[in-house]
Design a protein around this motif. Structure first.
Motif, PDB file in Angstrom:
ATOM      1  N   PHE A   1       0.834  -1.205   0.000  1.00 25.86           N
ATOM      2  CA  PHE A   1       0.000   0.000   0.000  1.00 25.86           C
ATOM      3  C   PHE A   1       0.863   1.246   0.000  1.00 25.86           C
ATOM      4  CE2 PHE A   1      -3.950  -1.619  -0.251  1.00 25.86           C
ATOM      5  CZ  PHE A   1      -4.456  -2.315   0.845  1.00 25.86           C
TER       6      PHE A   1
ATOM      7  N   THR B   1     -16.896  -5.045  -3.617  1.00 24.14           N
ATOM      8  CA  THR B   1     -15.882  -4.593  -4.570  1.00 24.14           C
ATOM      9  C   THR B   1     -16.181  -3.194  -5.079  1.00 24.14           C
ATOM     10  OG1 THR B   1     -15.971  -6.885  -5.290  1.00 24.14           O
ATOM     11  CG2 THR B   1     -14.578  -5.404  -6.538  1.00 24.14           C
TER      12      THR B   1
ATOM     13  N   ASN C   1     -13.969   0.188  -4.475  1.00 23.94           N
ATOM     14  CA  ASN C   1     -13.418   0.849  -5.654  1.00 23.94           C
ATOM     15  C   ASN C   1     -13.912   2.271  -5.795  1.00 23.94           C
ATOM     16  OD1 ASN C   1     -11.903  -1.306  -6.442  1.00 23.94           O
ATOM     17  ND2 ASN C   1     -13.464  -2.165  -7.782  1.00 23.94           N
TER      18      ASN C   1
ATOM     19  N   PHE D   1     -11.609   5.548  -5.832  1.00 26.96           N
ATOM     20  CA  PHE D   1     -11.729   6.459  -6.972  1.00 26.96           C
ATOM     21  C   PHE D   1     -11.945   7.889  -6.501  1.00 26.96           C
ATOM     22  CE2 PHE D   1     -12.506   6.762 -11.513  1.00 26.96           C
ATOM     23  CZ  PHE D   1     -13.202   7.942 -11.629  1.00 26.96           C
TER      24      PHE D   1
ATOM     25  N   LEU E   1     -12.496  -5.087 -13.302  1.00 31.40           N
ATOM     26  CA  LEU E   1     -12.105  -5.192 -11.889  1.00 31.40           C
ATOM     27  C   LEU E   1     -12.937  -4.263 -11.035  1.00 31.40           C
ATOM     28  CD1 LEU E   1      -8.669  -5.567 -10.398  1.00 31.40           C
ATOM     29  CD2 LEU E   1      -9.876  -3.568  -9.731  1.00 31.40           C
ATOM     30  N   PHE E   2     -13.224  -3.079 -11.530  1.00 32.07           N
ATOM     31  CA  PHE E   2     -14.023  -2.104 -10.788  1.00 32.07           C
ATOM     32  C   PHE E   2     -15.376  -2.684 -10.428  1.00 32.07           C
ATOM     33  CE2 PHE E   2     -14.259   2.365  -9.716  1.00 32.07           C
ATOM     34  CZ  PHE E   2     -15.608   2.594  -9.581  1.00 32.07           C
TER      35      PHE E   2
ATOM     36  N   GLY F   1     -15.994  -5.816 -10.131  1.00 37.43           N
ATOM     37  CA  GLY F   1     -15.849  -7.088  -9.445  1.00 37.43           C
ATOM     38  C   GLY F   1     -15.937  -8.273 -10.378  1.00 37.43           C
TER      39      GLY F   1
ATOM     40  N   TYR G   1     -11.859 -10.325  -5.517  1.00 38.16           N
ATOM     41  CA  TYR G   1     -10.492  -9.802  -5.473  1.00 38.16           C
ATOM     42  C   TYR G   1     -10.095  -9.543  -4.036  1.00 38.16           C
ATOM     43  CZ  TYR G   1     -10.765  -8.874 -10.480  1.00 38.16           C
ATOM     44  OH  TYR G   1     -10.878  -8.989 -11.826  1.00 38.16           O
TER      45      TYR G   1
ATOM     46  N   HIS H   1      -8.158  -7.245  -1.106  1.00 37.77           N
ATOM     47  CA  HIS H   1      -8.180  -5.792  -0.906  1.00 37.77           C
ATOM     48  C   HIS H   1      -7.027  -5.101  -1.585  1.00 37.77           C
ATOM     49  CE1 HIS H   1     -11.658  -6.052   1.399  1.00 37.77           C
ATOM     50  NE2 HIS H   1     -11.135  -6.420   2.551  1.00 37.77           N
ATOM     51  N   ARG H   2      -5.876  -5.770  -1.551  1.00 43.33           N
ATOM     52  CA  ARG H   2      -4.710  -5.183  -2.205  1.00 43.33           C
ATOM     53  C   ARG H   2      -4.972  -4.952  -3.687  1.00 43.33           C
ATOM     54  NH1 ARG H   2       0.213  -8.957  -0.686  1.00 43.33           N
ATOM     55  NH2 ARG H   2      -1.527 -10.371  -0.467  1.00 43.33           N
TER      56      ARG H   2
ATOM     57  N   LEU I   1      -7.751  -4.743  -5.183  1.00 44.28           N
ATOM     58  CA  LEU I   1      -8.766  -3.721  -5.421  1.00 44.28           C
ATOM     59  C   LEU I   1      -8.164  -2.335  -5.367  1.00 44.28           C
ATOM     60  CD1 LEU I   1     -11.857  -4.988  -3.466  1.00 44.28           C
ATOM     61  CD2 LEU I   1     -11.560  -4.841  -5.902  1.00 44.28           C
ATOM     62  N   PHE I   2      -7.352  -2.106  -4.336  1.00 48.83           N
ATOM     63  CA  PHE I   2      -6.785  -0.781  -4.138  1.00 48.83           C
ATOM     64  C   PHE I   2      -5.923  -0.371  -5.326  1.00 48.83           C
ATOM     65  CE2 PHE I   2      -5.711   2.792  -1.766  1.00 48.83           C
ATOM     66  CZ  PHE I   2      -4.359   2.972  -1.760  1.00 48.83           C
ATOM     67  N   ILE I   3      -4.955  -1.264  -5.635  1.00 50.61           N
ATOM     68  CA  ILE I   3      -4.025  -0.923  -6.722  1.00 50.61           C
ATOM     69  C   ILE I   3      -4.757  -0.833  -8.051  1.00 50.61           C
ATOM     70  CG2 ILE I   3      -1.975  -1.686  -7.940  1.00 50.61           C
ATOM     71  CD1 ILE I   3      -1.167  -3.071  -5.357  1.00 50.61           C
TER      72      ILE I   3
ATOM     73  N   THR J   1      -7.883  -0.057  -8.661  1.00 46.53           N
ATOM     74  CA  THR J   1      -8.672   1.161  -8.819  1.00 46.53           C
ATOM     75  C   THR J   1      -7.798   2.368  -9.055  1.00 46.53           C
ATOM     76  OG1 THR J   1     -10.179   0.164  -7.257  1.00 46.53           O
ATOM     77  CG2 THR J   1     -10.577   2.437  -7.843  1.00 46.53           C
ATOM     78  N   MET J   2      -6.637   2.391  -8.396  1.00 46.55           N
ATOM     79  CA  MET J   2      -5.745   3.534  -8.630  1.00 46.55           C
ATOM     80  C   MET J   2      -5.293   3.585 -10.073  1.00 46.55           C
ATOM     81  SD  MET J   2      -3.298   4.513  -5.496  1.00 46.55           S
ATOM     82  CE  MET J   2      -2.243   3.126  -5.692  1.00 46.55           C
ATOM     83  N   LEU J   3      -4.896   2.407 -10.570  1.00 45.85           N
ATOM     84  CA  LEU J   3      -4.468   2.346 -11.965  1.00 45.85           C
ATOM     85  C   LEU J   3      -5.596   2.730 -12.904  1.00 45.85           C
ATOM     86  CD1 LEU J   3      -2.302  -0.861 -12.274  1.00 45.85           C
ATOM     87  CD2 LEU J   3      -1.646   1.446 -12.861  1.00 45.85           C
TER      88      LEU J   3
ATOM     89  N   THR K   1      -8.067   4.728 -12.327  1.00 42.43           N
ATOM     90  CA  THR K   1      -8.262   6.177 -12.314  1.00 42.43           C
ATOM     91  C   THR K   1      -7.217   6.877 -13.159  1.00 42.43           C
ATOM     92  OG1 THR K   1      -8.640   5.720  -9.988  1.00 42.43           O
ATOM     93  CG2 THR K   1      -8.963   7.962 -10.724  1.00 42.43           C
TER      94      THR K   1
END
Lengths: 307, 608
Positions: A142, A192, A196, A200, B455-456, B458, B473, B475-476, B478-480, B482-484, B486
């Protein structure tokens, strides 16, 4: 409640049905089966105590007021978390909060809560060494990604006007609240999508900040609030009702304090929303239950539960 | 006096119950007044149809006495000649005996092969002013009309043979059951056999003259001058045709020879690459055309319709090319041409540079992501700088190409056009490059976005089942993810702008190139020869047969039909005579939907 009786009914019927496949003679007086293709010792219009047990919601699957209040505390918690995050963001933008303070304090809090949670609360399956290593890996990932992306995030939405950015984030937070898993079995629940959407929104807001360190701080706190915190909170909701109530009250107080320190109209707004959500809505729900007309039974479409 | 005899055999009694007889008459033979003996044979079987084939031969020969007698007859008066003629009996052709009435009365091909037994019967015909009435004789006594049905079909054999379309269409089709088509094929086959036997031993170039000789004999019946004139015309036509034939064959032979000498040493790979350019392709097509010409002339011995098309298009090409060369030599000087060309290229490059400057600012009010915009703009600028260096290196090659540009028209105006297309491609290589870069970048971004959008929500792409499934997915992820997502989403407008601009430029260039290629193709395939023949309603391009009823008797048992050749519509004619497409060269042209999908998902569009 009738949940148990309905389970009993179905299981007994299953037993009866399986037995009827084996036997081929008319049954004795003890067992009556709900079939017409075999001659039974009973008249055709006979029913026993399992009458009407297939109807799912007619026999009063009603919630009490205390249950409703209790269940809506999850929603309140989520709203409070979102509000806290927004206030932190507002403070970061106006530079009243320094990013280093945010990073360090949030990190500390996370570590404390993690240790507390893993050692005291969840005694069943936590092996500190193996799972701890996994969690440490998560933390490292993270932080490194947040650090790496923070410089990109800074310039990502720079050319978009502020109003658009705020509107987008608001919409995304609403999506997050709508799709969050509050413990109810509904089709609309999608963990999910909610996570997300929250991430976002965080990224959208990231470009309004003056520096890259601020963006990094915002990303970290966003990850903590929306990705990490639902895990212990869900655990508490399921296993410790007293803790749930305490946590909710705590969070509400913090929110109100922060909102109050921010500006009064926001405090008023928040109070109204929270009161509505946690008190008025359950009351209305309980009131409406008396007017239920919709009966569901074995004639409905089959719903497959993935277990 | 025309007389014909057929020997009868005893067992013709079996044919007393004959219900249907077809008589096919060849009109040029009808006009002849040579005495002929008809010989034929038949085969008979219980249930099948019987075919009697009658070969016509001159029994007495065509000596001077007969000629004098005929001339005397014709000089007196036309009517008298007709009267004399019409009173003669004649029979020619094939007789079909069948125990029952057939539809159209067509003989089957197998029956033709069983020609072994001698002649069976006599059929004589009497021709009055219009209709032709004929009788069946048996032992010098006519068989009753009610017993026999006859259909008389009058046709012109020469015209039938001239028409290439009919020959091609009908002779290759061996299904005799379908109406008149089988009949025509049968006629052609029958007469082909007769002619082929005569002229098999003759050399190829003379075949054409022999057929004209046969028909010329029929024109001796008319007046002398006309006869002589027609004969001379026919001779001239045949000699001109011969000269042309030999010229074309010589050209193609020499071209083959040159080609073998010059191009034998070039390896296959280079040849393939050269063929990809427009000029190389045109050379290849021209070579194929000449090869085909050579083959077809060798095979047929005369100019077929396809060969005529090719010859006419090449000739047109050469003429236009020559005219263009003269025009260019008069109006354009070589040095000035070079300068002009260089100026055009420089203008192109500068325009592109200004375009990129504009994109790096705020193009059309769009607010693009500044760092990405800067990076892309600088990258393309550097590329343009490299291109300018490349042009200065390429100057001598350009000079050579431009000088040869004028004189390559000696091979035809198609070469001019293909060289122009090549020059266009060379001058716009940098647009193609930029288009390639922008497309790849956009394509990557698009595919990444679609995966992360799944992925967004699910969901995940399941390659085992080729469908989208839901997926839990961590949590890791999901986080990465979603960042990508965006990041890619907000960088999309910038990339999209660059991609759109360069796609549009590339499409404009492609359209220009396609127009030129289309013109070249049209010139290559121009069916000038065939169209001119069709305009003048020549017999060579008549494609269909048409029957008219001249006469039929009251009880509908005797009928006289006249078979004529009619012209086919232009479109049908052109379609039949286009050259056969080479299977190797056929490239699949993508449909419009495929093109659109490719544009949206960011795949490079290759020139067709």
């Amino acid at each position: 409640m009738d949940f148990e009786t309905s389970i009993l009914c179905t299981s007994s019927q299953n037993r009866l049905f399986s037995r009827s496949l084996i036997d081929s003679q008319p049954e004795d007086l003890d067992m009556w089966k709900k079939i017409l293709y075999k001659k039974q010792a009973f008249p055709d219009n006979y029913v026993d105590q399992s009458f009407l047990c297939d109807l799912n919601n007619v026999n009063g699957e009603s919630y009490s007021i205390q249950q409703s209040f209790f269940c809506t505390t999850a929603v309140t918690q989520e709203i409070c978390c979102t509000c806290i995050f927004v206030v932190i963001f507002a403070n970061l933008v106006s530079e009243t909060l320094s990013p280093s303070f945010v990073i360090s304090s949030s990190g500390l809090l996370v570590v404390i809560f993690y240790l507390f949670f893993s050692t005291f609360l969840d005694k069943t399956c936590y092996n500190l060494l193996s799972k701890g290593f996994e969690d440490l890996k998560s933390v490292v990932i993270f932080m490194s990604f947040a650090l790496g992306f923070s410089s990109i995030m800074k310039t990502l939405t720079e050319t978009i006007s502020t109003d658009t950015v705020y509107a987008m984030s608001t919409f995304m937070f609403l999506v997050h609240l709508v799709f969050h898993d509050y413990g109810a079995h509904a089709v609309i629940v999608s963990e999910t999508i909610s996570i997300n959407a929250a991430v976002f929104a965080t990224v959208c807001l990231g470009s309004r900040l003056p520096n890259e360190i601020y963006t990094f701080a915002l990303l970290l706190i966003g990850a903590e609030v929306f990705v990490l915190s639902p895990v212990p909170r869900r655990y508490i909701q399921e296993n410790c009702p007293f803790g749930q109530v305490v946590l909710t009250v705590l969070l509400t107080c913090i929110t109100m304090l922060l909102m109050g320190s921010f500006e009064t109209p926001y405090l008023l707004c928040t109070t109204i929303v929270l009161v509505c959500v946690n008190f008025l809505c359950p009351l209305y729900f309980v009131y409406c239950q008396a007017h239920k007309r919709h009966i569901s039974g074995p004639w409905d479409e089959a719903v497959v539960w993935s277990s | 006096m025309v007389q014909l005899e057929l020997n009868l055999k005893e067992d013709v009694f079996r044919f007393a119950s004959v219900k249907h007889i077809d008589v096919f008459v060849s009109s040029n033979i009808v006009r002849e007044q040579e005495p002929r003996l008809a010989f034929g044979n038949y085969s008979y079987s219980d249930h099948a149809n019987t075919v009697l084939k009658i070969n016509l031969k001159t029994s007495l020969g065509f000596n001077n006495e007969m000629l004098e007698k005929l001339k005397l007859n014709t000089r007196k008066s036309e009517k008298f000649a007709e009267a004399v003629f019409y009173q003669n009996y004649e029979l020619v052709g094939v007789i079909n005996f069948s125990p029952e009435k057939l539809n159209g009365g067509l003989p089957l091909p197998d029956a033709l092969k069983k020609l072994s037994s001698p002649i069976v019967s006599i059929v004589t015909g009497e021709r009055s002013k219009n209709p032709m009435i004929y009788k069946v004789w048996y032992r010098n006594q006519p068989v009753q009309e009610s017993v026999v049905n006859t259909v008389l079909i009058i046709y012109d054999l020469q015209k039938l043979e001239l028409s290439e379309l009919i020959r091609k269409q009908f002779v290759n089709d061996t299904t005799y059951e379908e109406g008149h088509r089988g009949f025509v094929a049968f006629l052609l086959m029958k007469n082909n056999n007769v002619i082929n036997e005569k002229s098999k031993k003759m050399p190829i170039a003379k075949r054409r003259t022999s057929t004209t000789a046969i028909s010329s004999s029929s024109t001796l019946l008319r007046s002398e001058w006309r006869t002589v004139a027609e004969f001379l015309f026919v001779c001239i036509k045949s000699s001109v045709a011969n000269v042309l034939l030999s010229l074309v064959m010589w050209i193609s032979n020499s071209h083959q020879f040159c080609y073998k000498i010059l191009f034998n040493n070039i390896p296959e790979g280079t040849k393939e690459t050269l063929r990809k350019t427009a000029t190389g392709h045109q050379f290849y097509i021209r070579r194929n055309q000449l090869l085909y010409l050579q083959d077809s002339l060798h095979k047929d011995g005369s100019v077929s319709l396809r060969s005529g098309n090719i010859i006419s298009s090449i000739v047109l090409d050469l003429c236009l090319g020559f005219m263009l060369i003269c025009f260019l030599l008069k109006t354009v000087k070589v040095d000035k041409l070079l300068d002009d060309a260089l100026e055009v290229i420089t203008v192109l490059v500068n325009t592109l540079q200004e375009l990129i400057f504009w994109l790096m600012g705020v193009p059309a009010g769009l607010k693009l992501n500044r760092p990405l915009n800067d990076a892309l703009g600088r990258f393309f600028m550097y590329h343009i700088y490299l291109w300018k260096t490349y042009i200065s290196v390429l100057k001598p090659v350009f000079t050579f190409i431009l000088e040869s540009f004028i004189f390559i028209g000696i091979c035809g105006v198609t070469f001019h056009l293909s060289l122009l297309s090549d020059l266009l491609s060379v001058a716009t290589i940098h647009i193609y490059c930029f288009y390639g870069y922008a497309t790849r970048l956009y394509g990557l971004q698009f595919s990444g976005l679609s995966a992360l959008w799944r992925l967004f929500r699910g969901k995940k792409w399941n390659p085992l089942r080729n469908r989208v499934d839901s997926h839990e997915y961590s949590h890791r992820e999901l986080f990465i993810g979603t960042m990508l997502f965006t990041v890619l989403l907000f960088l999309l407008p910038t990339t999209l702008v660059y991609y759109c601009v360069f796609s549009v430029l590339r499409i404009i260039v492609l359209i220009a190139e396609s127009l030129i290629k289309w013109m070249v193709k049209a010139l290559n395939l121009m069916p000038l020869y065939v169209v001119i023949l069709r305009i003048f309603k020549s017999d060579r391009v008549a494609g269909e047969v048409f029957f008219t009823i001249c006469h039929h008797s009251s009880n509908k048992r005797n009928m006289t039909l006249k078979m004529q050749l009619v012209q086919v519509p232009y479109g049908h004619l052109i379609k039949q005579t286009l050259p056969v497409e080479d299977e190797n060269n056929k490239r699949l042209i993508p449909s419009w939907t495929t093109l659109l999908v490719d544009i949206i998902t960011g795949k490079i569009i290759y020139p067709l």
